[in-house]
Design an enzyme around this catalytic site. Structure first.
Site, mmCIF file in Angstrom:
data_model
loop_
_atom_site.group_PDB
_atom_site.id
_atom_site.type_symbol
_atom_site.label_atom_id
_atom_site.label_comp_id
_atom_site.label_asym_id
_atom_site.label_seq_id
_atom_site.Cartn_x
_atom_site.Cartn_y
_atom_site.Cartn_z
ATOM 1 C CE LYS A 177 -40.062 -1.882 3.616
ATOM 2 N NZ LYS A 177 -38.736 -2.380 4.053
ATOM 3 C CD GLU A 180 -34.539 -3.542 3.455
ATOM 4 O OE1 GLU A 180 -35.502 -3.106 4.129
ATOM 5 O OE2 GLU A 180 -33.935 -2.861 2.612
ATOM 6 N N GLY A 230 -38.039 6.439 9.959
ATOM 7 C CA GLY A 230 -36.777 6.093 9.302
ATOM 8 C C GLY A 230 -35.945 7.343 9.100
ATOM 9 N N GLY A 235 -37.574 9.745 4.287
ATOM 10 C CA GLY A 235 -38.807 10.452 4.651
ATOM 11 C C GLY A 235 -39.178 11.506 3.617
ATOM 12 C CD GLU A 252 -42.528 10.221 14.980
ATOM 13 O OE1 GLU A 252 -41.473 10.632 15.508
ATOM 14 O OE2 GLU A 252 -43.638 10.704 15.229
ATOM 15 C CB CYS A 286 -34.503 8.586 16.169
ATOM 16 S SG CYS A 286 -35.723 7.885 17.283
ATOM 17 C CD GLU A 387 -30.001 9.991 12.589
ATOM 18 O OE1 GLU A 387 -30.242 9.726 11.396
ATOM 19 O OE2 GLU A 387 -30.844 9.903 13.493
HETATM 20 P P1 NAD Z 1 -34.374 4.030 6.304
HETATM 21 O O1 NAD Z 1 -34.982 5.376 6.065
HETATM 22 O O2 NAD Z 1 -33.265 3.603 5.453
HETATM 23 O O3 NAD Z 1 -35.490 2.896 6.185
HETATM 24 C C1 NAD Z 1 -36.679 2.894 6.959
HETATM 25 C C2 NAD Z 1 -37.719 2.012 6.289
HETATM 26 O O4 NAD Z 1 -38.082 2.590 5.036
HETATM 27 C C3 NAD Z 1 -37.226 0.601 5.969
HETATM 28 O O5 NAD Z 1 -38.268 -0.316 6.173
HETATM 29 C C4 NAD Z 1 -36.870 0.715 4.487
HETATM 30 O O6 NAD Z 1 -36.895 -0.524 3.826
HETATM 31 C C5 NAD Z 1 -37.956 1.642 3.997
HETATM 32 N N1 NAD Z 1 -37.659 2.352 2.743
HETATM 33 C C6 NAD Z 1 -36.438 2.640 2.207
HETATM 34 N N2 NAD Z 1 -36.592 3.297 1.038
HETATM 35 C C7 NAD Z 1 -37.922 3.459 0.848
HETATM 36 C C8 NAD Z 1 -38.717 4.085 -0.177
HETATM 37 N N3 NAD Z 1 -38.163 4.681 -1.224
HETATM 38 N N4 NAD Z 1 -40.066 4.071 -0.050
HETATM 39 C C9 NAD Z 1 -40.650 3.499 1.013
HETATM 40 N N5 NAD Z 1 -39.962 2.876 1.991
HETATM 41 C C10 NAD Z 1 -38.611 2.868 1.920
HETATM 42 O O7 NAD Z 1 -33.997 4.041 7.847
HETATM 43 P P2 NAD Z 1 -33.206 2.910 8.653
HETATM 44 O O8 NAD Z 1 -31.797 2.956 8.202
HETATM 45 O O9 NAD Z 1 -33.968 1.638 8.613
HETATM 46 O O10 NAD Z 1 -33.342 3.492 10.151
HETATM 47 C C11 NAD Z 1 -32.512 4.461 10.670
HETATM 48 C C12 NAD Z 1 -33.138 5.856 10.575
HETATM 49 O O11 NAD Z 1 -34.404 5.875 11.212
HETATM 50 C C13 NAD Z 1 -32.325 6.903 11.294
HETATM 51 O O12 NAD Z 1 -32.228 8.068 10.514
HETATM 52 C C14 NAD Z 1 -33.137 7.182 12.563
HETATM 53 O O13 NAD Z 1 -32.932 8.439 13.140
HETATM 54 C C15 NAD Z 1 -34.529 7.006 12.083
HETATM 55 N N6 NAD Z 1 -35.420 6.697 13.200
HETATM 56 C C16 NAD Z 1 -36.341 7.639 13.604
HETATM 57 C C17 NAD Z 1 -37.175 7.388 14.680
HETATM 58 C C18 NAD Z 1 -38.191 8.397 15.120
HETATM 59 O O14 NAD Z 1 -39.088 8.017 15.859
HETATM 60 N N7 NAD Z 1 -38.115 9.646 14.724
HETATM 61 C C19 NAD Z 1 -37.101 6.166 15.338
HETATM 62 C C20 NAD Z 1 -36.171 5.228 14.905
HETATM 63 C C21 NAD Z 1 -35.354 5.507 13.816
#
Ligand code: NAD
Length: 495
Positions: A177, A180, A230, A235, A252, A286, A387
């Site tokens: 997934k 989007e 994410g 998370g 992560e 991140c 962040e």
């Molecule tokens: P996000 O948490 O908004 O979304 C991540 C993914 O989760 C997307 O595909 C989103 O559509 C999906 N998602 C959203 N709500 C969901 C739900 N209720 N159930 C299941 N899936 C859902 O994150 P983002 O804005 O896309 O990315 C930025 C974040 O990611 C930052 O906080 C960053 O630090 C983190 N990040 C962490 C790492 C790591 O390795 N630790 C790497 C890259 C990014």
């Protein structure tokens, strides 16, 4: 420029969304329409999970020898390299990141795939052969089952490739997934996986929102594990949802890394590393080194030179070769970064560089912010704690090693930190005290696939890359074998 049209990728072929809805992605750099993706629903997820489950149940992938899985992963790596320019273009356009860095990401993804292939050759267990003459203990590892891979928008390929090749090496079918906003490369990869000869149903992609597709994937009873990258906010939601069935979860999440610079460091190298650490991917990273902790005796001179260098960083359109900072992901995120800059000013930190949206030189239709520096930042400031996910560096000074360590660890996150010193003793002692899954010493954002990656504290749990990255996708089984005649435990019940 032609608009890329994508469907889901399920069971080895493109598949239109059941509900017939679409989601569009416009360029964050200039506003033009880039791509149209299928807006998936729970029904699409169910079809994809069924395809993956049927493959898992038939053992058609998990029973393939590791050496064969490795060969297919090698082919996938070759195809990624063949299509590198195309993949980099999609990544740069959809994320808004500089094409030069997008190219590096594509090649790194191929590298991770080759490393994961080497692990597939070497899936080992343990045998306990000295338990007694008539006993043998075996510890073996089995593919967990269908895995949901949920990835964010900032590094669509790298975040995916810290999971995908390891899951495949372990013998697990996956349903991906992607975000989007940036689904293009995941769909291209699924197509390449089919071309490489992976069986249908092994690599599936369902596009759409987190609320619809991500949520269903996390709740699905036939999904054995969700590996999520994410935000910490989402998370936590995923961990809570997955708890209903005790679905395995790897997380992560976010970070707030510090770059700790001691006065005895090679300060020239530190200047380069600190600047790179905060501008890479527009700071949408991140492990971005967003907090500079600098020893007071060298702070003024260091910051002056840092500002000089930061002024020369090229902010520009993603496809221009010289660009070093591209566009932020979308309008709300631009607002959020600018809002944090306002908060920093109001809290009393001194803005010494940047801090505004850039609109000159062809950037007027995009979401651009240049390198931004705050000095006099205190641990209680929100810009020190939260962040921001933009190219914003906070500068805080320290006098002693203990103070530096305490400041670095004064955060809810624990993904990465950097430290700069020529004193080996200090480097080792401080790195042991930093509460983060990764520590960079005298460099930043440099690593190797053998080294596990993951978080302490609210940066998540589980590890990607390294042998741990493979084991994430496997269950451990203990088998105790009695050899020869067994002495009855209940002799009185014998007839
Ligand atoms: P996000 O948490 O908004 O979304 C991540 C993914 O989760 C997307 O595909 C989103 O559509 C999906 N998602 C959203 N709500 C969901 C739900 N209720 N159930 C299941 N899936 C859902 O994150 P983002 O804005 O896309 O990315 C930025 C974040 O990611 C930052 O906080 C960053 O630090 C983190 N990040 C962490 C790492 C790591 O390795 N630790 C790497 C890259 C990014």
């Amino acid at each position: 420029m032609s608009v890329r049209q994508y469907e889901h990728w399920i069971n080895g072929a493109a598949r239109a969304p059941i509900a017939g809805q679409r989601v569009e992605r416009h360029s964050p750099a200039h506003g033009a329409l880039l791509a149209s993706f299928a807006a998936g629903t729970a029904a699409d997820v169910d079809v994809a999970v069924a395809a993956a489950k049927s493959l898992h149940d038939s053992a058609a992938w998990s029973s393939v020898p590791g050496s064969e899985r490795a060969k297919l992963l090698g082919k996938l790596a070759d195809l990624i390299e063949r299509d590198a320019e195309h993949l980099a273009l999609i990544e740069a356009e959809e994320v808004g990141k500089p094409i030069t860095y997008a190219r590096g990401e594509v090649l790194w993804s191929a590298e991770l795939t080759r490393y994961a292939a080497s692990l597939a050759w070497n899936i080992q267990g343990e045998a306990y052969s000295h338990l007694g003459e008539d006993k043998l203990g075996l510890v073996t590892h089995e593919a967990r089952g269908v895995v949901g891979l949920i990835v964010p928008w900032n590094f669509p390929l790298v975040c995916l490739f810290q999971k995908l090749p390891y899951a495949l090496a372990a013998g697990c079918p996956v349903v991906i997934k992607p975000s989007e906003l940036t689904s293009g490369t995941a769909l291209e990869i699924a197509r390449l996986a089919t071309e490489a000869g992976f069986p249908a149903g092994l690599v599936n992609v369902v596009t759409g929102t987190g609320a619809e597709v991500g949520e269903r994937l996390t709740r699905h009873p036939d999904v054995a594990m969700v590996s999520f990258t994410g935000s910490t906010r989402v998370g936590k939601q995923i961990a809570a949802t997955a708890a209903a069935d005790l679905t395995r979860v790897a997380l992560e999440l976010g970070g707030k890394a510090a770059n700790v610079v001691f006065a005895d460091a090679d300060l020239d190298a530190a200047l380069d590393g600190v600047l790179f650490g905060v501008i890479l991917n527009q700071g949408e990273e991140c492990v971005a080194g967003t907090r500079l902790l600098i020893e007071e005796s060298v702070a003024d001179d260091f910051v002056e030179k840092l500002v000089e260098r930061a002024r020369r960083v090229v902010v520009g359109l993603p496809l221009q070769a010289e660009t070093q900072i591209g566009a932020l992901i979308h309008a709300q995120h631009l607002e959020s970064v600018l809002n944090y800059i306002e908060i920093g000013k109001q809290e009393g930190a001194r803005l010494v560089l940047g801090g505004e949206r850039l609109t000159g030189n062809g950037l007027e239709n995009g979401y651009f912010v240049g390198p931004t520096l705050f000095t006099g930042v205190k641990p209680e400031h929100r810009i020190f704690r939260e962040e921001i996910f933009g190219p914003v560096l906070t500068v805080t000074t320290f006098k002693t090693v203990e103070e530096a360590v305490a400041l670095a660890n004064d955060t809810d996150y624990g993904l990465g930190n950097g430290l700069w010193t020529k004193d080996v003793d200090k480097a080792i002692r401080v790195s042991q005290k930093l509460q983060s899954g990764t520590v960079f010493v005298n460099t930043y954002l440099e690593t190797s696939p053998q080294l596990p990656f993951g978080g302490f504290k609210q940066s998540g749990y589980g590890r990607e890359n390294g042998v741990d990255g493979l084991r994430e996708f496997m269950e451990t089984k203990s088998t105790f074998i009695k050899l020869g005649a067994r002495t009855p435990v209940l002799p009185n019940t014998l007839g």
